[in-house]
Design a protein around this motif. Structure first.
Motif, PDB file in Angstrom:
ATOM      1  N   PHE A 329     -52.908 -21.101 -17.165  1.00 11.80           N
ATOM      2  CA  PHE A 329     -53.630 -19.990 -17.781  1.00 11.80           C
ATOM      3  C   PHE A 329     -52.746 -19.258 -18.788  1.00 11.80           C
ATOM      4  CE2 PHE A 329     -57.014 -19.122 -14.267  1.00 11.80           C
ATOM      5  CZ  PHE A 329     -57.540 -20.393 -14.505  1.00 11.80           C
ATOM      6  N   ALA A 330     -51.453 -19.122 -18.468  1.00 15.07           N
ATOM      7  CA  ALA A 330     -50.535 -18.451 -19.390  1.00 15.07           C
ATOM      8  C   ALA A 330     -50.387 -19.238 -20.688  1.00 15.07           C
ATOM      9  CB  ALA A 330     -49.178 -18.257 -18.720  1.00 15.07           C
ATOM     10  N   PHE A 350     -51.715  -6.112 -27.170  1.00 15.64           N
ATOM     11  CA  PHE A 350     -51.250  -5.436 -25.964  1.00 15.64           C
ATOM     12  C   PHE A 350     -51.900  -5.995 -24.706  1.00 15.64           C
ATOM     13  CE2 PHE A 350     -50.951  -1.670 -23.073  1.00 15.64           C
ATOM     14  CZ  PHE A 350     -49.594  -1.773 -22.885  1.00 15.64           C
ATOM     15  N   SER A 351     -53.217  -6.059 -24.667  1.00 12.33           N
ATOM     16  CA  SER A 351     -53.903  -6.614 -23.489  1.00 12.33           C
ATOM     17  C   SER A 351     -53.510  -8.065 -23.230  1.00 12.33           C
ATOM     18  CB  SER A 351     -55.415  -6.486 -23.647  1.00 12.33           C
ATOM     19  OG  SER A 351     -55.813  -5.136 -23.557  1.00 12.33           O
ATOM     20  N   PRO A 352     -53.437  -8.924 -24.274  1.00 12.25           N
ATOM     21  CA  PRO A 352     -52.956 -10.289 -24.012  1.00 12.25           C
ATOM     22  C   PRO A 352     -51.548 -10.328 -23.426  1.00 12.25           C
ATOM     23  CG  PRO A 352     -54.048 -10.206 -26.124  1.00 12.25           C
ATOM     24  CD  PRO A 352     -53.942  -8.789 -25.652  1.00 12.25           C
ATOM     25  N   SER A 353     -50.667  -9.420 -23.869  1.00 11.45           N
ATOM     26  CA  SER A 353     -49.310  -9.408 -23.321  1.00 11.45           C
ATOM     27  C   SER A 353     -49.305  -8.929 -21.873  1.00 11.45           C
ATOM     28  CB  SER A 353     -48.393  -8.543 -24.189  1.00 11.45           C
ATOM     29  OG  SER A 353     -48.790  -7.181 -24.170  1.00 11.45           O
ATOM     30  N   LEU A 354     -50.212  -8.017 -21.524  1.00  8.41           N
ATOM     31  CA  LEU A 354     -50.338  -7.607 -20.124  1.00  8.41           C
ATOM     32  C   LEU A 354     -50.768  -8.789 -19.253  1.00  8.41           C
ATOM     33  CD1 LEU A 354     -52.141  -4.137 -20.383  1.00  8.41           C
ATOM     34  CD2 LEU A 354     -49.744  -4.540 -19.787  1.00  8.41           C
ATOM     35  N   MET A 355     -51.763  -9.525 -19.733  1.00 13.26           N
ATOM     36  CA  MET A 355     -52.262 -10.682 -18.986  1.00 13.26           C
ATOM     37  C   MET A 355     -51.184 -11.755 -18.872  1.00 13.26           C
ATOM     38  SD  MET A 355     -55.589 -13.008 -19.901  1.00 13.26           S
ATOM     39  CE  MET A 355     -55.823 -14.635 -19.206  1.00 13.26           C
TER      40      MET A 355
END
Length: 552
Positions: A329-330, A350-355
């Motif tokens: 998934f990463a 930002f949200s993609p980096s959190l995930m």
């Protein structure tokens, strides 16, 4: 007499507002209204994405969009991003000069080089494109567009009040802080994000109004969503043994490398996309549609890439994914974000980096707990620390990102583990890129903010504004200037001191002729001369003003 005194008092008050606003209660009131406006903008943008996502994909709960998308016909999942990309391409072609979506890097540039102002027309088009992208399968985040929308509000207020650069930058910081706070329900992190990322200093004169605006943005969020966190963590996340702390040092380094790989992948894919577009002669409006087709093809097999990705992040934080799932998934998420950004589709990182951070932390947890099962905490702690570590390295914001992680989850018991991981990841990543994704973006556009004011202030002064004209006192000898022009030693009037000072160092002359040309083949026309001492004085004044602002 009374009227004259009243008028003089009003003029002094107006001058105080324009030049000393941050130290005045009046300015705090303005900051409150700017914060409320930015908070409403962030809320409306979020709700608009939810509404359009629900309409396009036919689900009532967009928080479970990824799971719902698995039940949709594959052709539908494939074509939705294509339609969204085509719409984005048409909007960008019509309303932007370069076909590029504006984002956080443009806000940082506006704060440093444009007295706290950003573009309006291109900014509105970018917000519309990001809304469509995030609602039709794009794999980015909503925080970047929200920050730029808030910056446009601050720019409008700054232009309305005709404030100077210091006050304009403070208003920009207020709007950004409120937008981040409203997006995450994170007032402390929002205030520090405005200072750390946008203004890039922690001056006391800016702190109070930014905190006021951040609080206003949080209130807007809580009036609608209530006092709830974005992610709910299962069970306890307390560090079980201090012997476990070295694992978080190591995980921080791993997360730093993952963040660098993500940043490099984003830039590499953008370069490849541009090269392919030129080779095939594709029109600019078609580029987002092609990216949408690629995203749709990935989403058929991995629907978790659609949109912000909070469902997958929540599953990672709760330890519901296996090692192989977390790693796959990463990797797929990095590919999807790279395609979205390379396709100029809009959205933030930002949200993609959190995930990506949560998935990296979970994968590390599987390995660490497998090797040392008796000295390991729950998976959630590693995923939480990884989430902060990758996001901090990508944003170049260790302080505000650490606090955002705490406020997103409501878990303040994990401070030591998160801080260790964040510090190691940012220390490593800042050595391998230009401090952050945003500053690296600007470096690719030849905007040198990463090195500090001493690097970018020279680019703010045009030669024409500093030169001495032929009739000015102490002007250069005209005949000497003409001889230097014949030798090819001169400056264009539109050049900046960034180009002028190296030429002074190389030639060793006291002044350089300044010329203009009507056409590329026309002879240069003498306009004046730039003296070395004048250039140094202008540079020194700018450095002094910047230092005064950052330490006031």
């Amino acid at each position: 007499m009374q009227w004259r005194e009243t008028r003089a008092l009003c003029n002094r008050g107006w001058d105080t507002l324009r030049h000393k606003g941050p130290g005045q209660i009046t300015f705090w009131i303005i900051a409150l209204f700017v914060g409320a406006a930015a908070g409403f903008a962030a809320l409306l943008f979020r709700l608009a994405i939810q509404r359009l996502q629900a309409f396009v994909y036919g689900t009532e709960d967009v928080n479970l969009l990824h799971s719902f998308a698995q039940s949709l016909p594959w052709i539908y999942v494939l074509l939705v991003p294509v339609v969204g990309g085509a719409l984005v391409g048409l909007i960008l072609q019509k309303f932007t000069p370069d076909g590029r979506v504006r984002s956080v890097s443009d806000v940082i540039e506006g704060a440093a080089l444009n007295d706290g102002r950003v573009e309006k027309k291109a900014g509105i088009a970018s917000a519309l494109c990001s809304w469509i992208t995030l609602s039709t399968g794009g794999s980015t985040g909503r925080e970047g567009p929200v920050v730029h929308i808030a910056a446009m509000i601050a720019s409008w207020v700054s232009n309305l009040l005709r404030v100077d650069g210091i006050t304009g930058r403070d208003l920009l910081g207020c709007a950004v802080a409120a937008a981040v706070s409203a997006s995450f329900n994170a007032p402390i992190a929002g205030a520090l994000f405005g200072l750390e990322v946008v203004l890039r200093h922690f001056a006391l004169h800016a702190f109070a109004p930014i905190v006021v605006a951040s609080a206003a943005g949080t209130v807007i969020n809580r009036l609608y969503f209530g006092d709830v966190t974005e992610f709910v963590l299962p069970g306890t996340t307390t560090v079980q043994f201090y012997l476990e702390l070295p694992a978080f040092f190591l995980m921080g380094l791993v997360c730093g490398l993952v963040a660098v790989l993500m940043i490099k992948a984003l830039f590499w894919s953008d370069g490849v996309g541009t090269a392919i577009q030129k080779r095939l002669g594709l029109p600019h409006w078609l580029r987002p549609a092609v990216a949408g087709l690629m995203l749709g093809a990935i989403a058929i097999f991995y629907p978790h890439i659609i949109g912000v990705g909070y469902e997958t992040t929540s599953r990672a934080l709760s330890g519901q994914l296996t090692l192989s799932q977390a790693m796959i998934f990463a990797a797929v998420k990095v590919a999807a974000v790279s395609i979205t950004m390379a396709g100029r589709m809009g959205g933030g990182v930002f949200s993609p980096s959190l995930m990506l951070g949560a998935l990296t932390g979970l994968a590390f947890a599987h390995v660490a707990t497998g090797l040392f099962p008796e000295q390991s905490s729950v998976f959630t702690l590693y995923a939480l620390a990884g989430m902060g570590a990758v996001a901090a390295a990508v944003l170049g914001a260790p302080i505000s990102t650490t606090l955002i992680v705490f406020e997103l989850t409501g878990d303040w018991q994990t401070g030591l583990a998160v801080m260790i991981s964040v510090s190691m990841s940012t220390a490593l990543a800042s050595r391998l890129v230009h401090r952050s994704f945003f500053l690296s973006q600007l470096e690719r556009r030849n905007v040198h903010l990463a090195a500090g004011p001493q690097a970018y202030l020279l680019a703010m002064f045009r030669v024409q504004g500093v030169m001495r004209k032929p009739n000015d006192e102490g002007a250069a000898d005209e005949e000497a200037c003409l001889r230097m022009i014949e030798q090819g030693l001169f400056l264009n009037a539109q050049a900046t001191l960034e180009a002028a000072l190296p030429l002074f160092d190389k030639s060793g002359v006291a002044y350089l002729p300044v010329v203009t040309r009507k056409g590329p083949d026309d002879a240069p026309v003498l306009q004046g001369a730039l003296f070395h001492v004048d250039a140094l004085k202008a540079y020194n004044r700018a450095l002094a003003a910047t230092a005064a602002e950052e330490h006031s």
